[in-house]
Design a protein around this motif. Sequence first.
Motif, PDB file in Angstrom:
ATOM      1  N   UNK A   1      -5.477  11.882   1.206  1.00 54.54           N
ATOM      2  CA  UNK A   1      -6.710  12.118   1.965  1.00 54.54           C
ATOM      3  C   UNK A   1      -7.370  10.822   2.440  1.00 54.54           C
ATOM      4  N   UNK A   2      -6.847   9.676   2.026  1.00 56.09           N
ATOM      5  CA  UNK A   2      -7.447   8.399   2.416  1.00 56.09           C
ATOM      6  C   UNK A   2      -7.476   8.222   3.929  1.00 56.09           C
ATOM      7  N   UNK A   3      -6.566   8.880   4.630  1.00 56.19           N
ATOM      8  CA  UNK A   3      -6.548   8.738   6.091  1.00 56.19           C
ATOM      9  C   UNK A   3      -7.776   9.365   6.754  1.00 56.19           C
ATOM     10  N   UNK A   4      -8.520  10.183   6.008  1.00 60.77           N
ATOM     11  CA  UNK A   4      -9.730  10.804   6.562  1.00 60.77           C
ATOM     12  C   UNK A   4     -10.996  10.038   6.192  1.00 60.77           C
ATOM     13  N   UNK A   5     -10.864   8.998   5.369  1.00 56.63           N
ATOM     14  CA  UNK A   5     -12.026   8.240   4.917  1.00 56.63           C
ATOM     15  C   UNK A   5     -12.641   7.441   6.057  1.00 56.63           C
ATOM     16  N   UNK A   6     -13.940   7.277   5.975  1.00 53.96           N
ATOM     17  CA  UNK A   6     -14.661   6.427   6.908  1.00 53.96           C
ATOM     18  C   UNK A   6     -14.305   4.966   6.605  1.00 53.96           C
ATOM     19  N   UNK A   7     -14.370   4.080   7.598  1.00 52.06           N
ATOM     20  CA  UNK A   7     -14.013   2.668   7.374  1.00 52.06           C
ATOM     21  C   UNK A   7     -14.794   2.008   6.233  1.00 52.06           C
ATOM     22  N   UNK A   8     -16.058   2.365   6.059  1.00 55.20           N
ATOM     23  CA  UNK A   8     -16.843   1.772   4.965  1.00 55.20           C
ATOM     24  C   UNK A   8     -16.267   2.154   3.603  1.00 55.20           C
ATOM     25  N   UNK A   9     -15.826   3.401   3.480  1.00 53.20           N
ATOM     26  CA  UNK A   9     -15.261   3.848   2.199  1.00 53.20           C
ATOM     27  C   UNK A   9     -13.929   3.146   1.942  1.00 53.20           C
ATOM     28  N   UNK A  10     -13.113   3.020   2.979  1.00 54.29           N
ATOM     29  CA  UNK A  10     -11.835   2.299   2.835  1.00 54.29           C
ATOM     30  C   UNK A  10     -12.107   0.884   2.344  1.00 54.29           C
ATOM     31  N   UNK A  11     -13.077   0.211   2.971  1.00 50.80           N
ATOM     32  CA  UNK A  11     -13.421  -1.148   2.589  1.00 50.80           C
ATOM     33  C   UNK A  11     -13.851  -1.218   1.123  1.00 50.80           C
ATOM     34  N   UNK A  12     -14.740  -0.321   0.714  1.00 55.43           N
ATOM     35  CA  UNK A  12     -15.222  -0.327  -0.676  1.00 55.43           C
ATOM     36  C   UNK A  12     -14.107  -0.091  -1.670  1.00 55.43           C
TER      37      UNK A  12
ATOM     38  N   UNK B   1      -1.209  -1.024  -4.315  1.00 51.24           N
ATOM     39  CA  UNK B   1      -2.400  -0.172  -4.288  1.00 51.24           C
ATOM     40  C   UNK B   1      -1.911   1.216  -3.913  1.00 51.24           C
ATOM     41  N   UNK B   2      -2.235   2.190  -4.746  1.00 51.50           N
ATOM     42  CA  UNK B   2      -1.846   3.580  -4.508  1.00 51.50           C
ATOM     43  C   UNK B   2      -3.078   4.358  -4.056  1.00 51.50           C
ATOM     44  N   UNK B   3      -2.971   4.989  -2.897  1.00 56.69           N
ATOM     45  CA  UNK B   3      -4.079   5.748  -2.336  1.00 56.69           C
ATOM     46  C   UNK B   3      -3.708   7.228  -2.257  1.00 56.69           C
ATOM     47  N   UNK B   4      -4.701   8.098  -2.312  1.00 55.42           N
ATOM     48  CA  UNK B   4      -4.418   9.526  -2.160  1.00 55.42           C
ATOM     49  C   UNK B   4      -4.114   9.846  -0.697  1.00 55.42           C
TER      50      UNK B   4
ATOM     51  N   UNK C   1       0.866  -1.177   0.000  1.00 58.87           N
ATOM     52  CA  UNK C   1       0.000   0.000   0.000  1.00 58.87           C
ATOM     53  C   UNK C   1       0.902   1.225   0.000  1.00 58.87           C
ATOM     54  N   UNK C   2       0.689   2.095  -0.983  1.00 58.93           N
ATOM     55  CA  UNK C   2       1.477   3.313  -1.118  1.00 58.93           C
ATOM     56  C   UNK C   2       0.552   4.521  -1.035  1.00 58.93           C
ATOM     57  N   UNK C   3       1.100   5.642  -0.575  1.00 57.06           N
ATOM     58  CA  UNK C   3       0.339   6.893  -0.523  1.00 57.06           C
ATOM     59  C   UNK C   3       0.964   7.851  -1.529  1.00 57.06           C
TER      60      UNK C   3
ATOM     61  N   UNK D   1       0.278  13.529  -3.976  1.00 59.83           N
ATOM     62  CA  UNK D   1      -0.795  14.508  -4.180  1.00 59.83           C
ATOM     63  C   UNK D   1      -2.101  13.769  -4.430  1.00 59.83           C
ATOM     64  N   UNK D   2      -3.196  14.501  -4.423  1.00 55.70           N
ATOM     65  CA  UNK D   2      -4.511  13.888  -4.608  1.00 55.70           C
ATOM     66  C   UNK D   2      -4.629  13.251  -5.986  1.00 55.70           C
ATOM     67  N   UNK D   3      -5.208  12.077  -6.009  1.00 52.33           N
ATOM     68  CA  UNK D   3      -5.432  11.329  -7.242  1.00 52.33           C
ATOM     69  C   UNK D   3      -6.439  10.237  -6.951  1.00 52.33           C
ATOM     70  N   UNK D   4      -6.873   9.571  -7.980  1.00 55.09           N
ATOM     71  CA  UNK D   4      -7.778   8.437  -7.818  1.00 55.09           C
ATOM     72  C   UNK D   4      -6.968   7.233  -7.340  1.00 55.09           C
TER      73      UNK D   4
END
Length: 66
Positions: A48-59, A43-46, A24-26, A29-32
Amino acid sequence: MLRSVCDTVRAYARSMGIARTVRVLVAPSEMMPATWGLMRPRVLLPPSAHTWQPDRVRLVLVHELS
């Protein structure tokens, strides 16, 4: 956050039959979210992913791993 996301990725990957370790990489800058690599999956995450709710992370993770 990244630690819990990594644990979640491992759990979902195992449940989906993915035997390889998924890194898992961050992004800097912001991206999809994005996934690549058959031999060394990532898996590359933006940032802002650290602010996501657990349901969104799961999805997002289930989508990227599938």
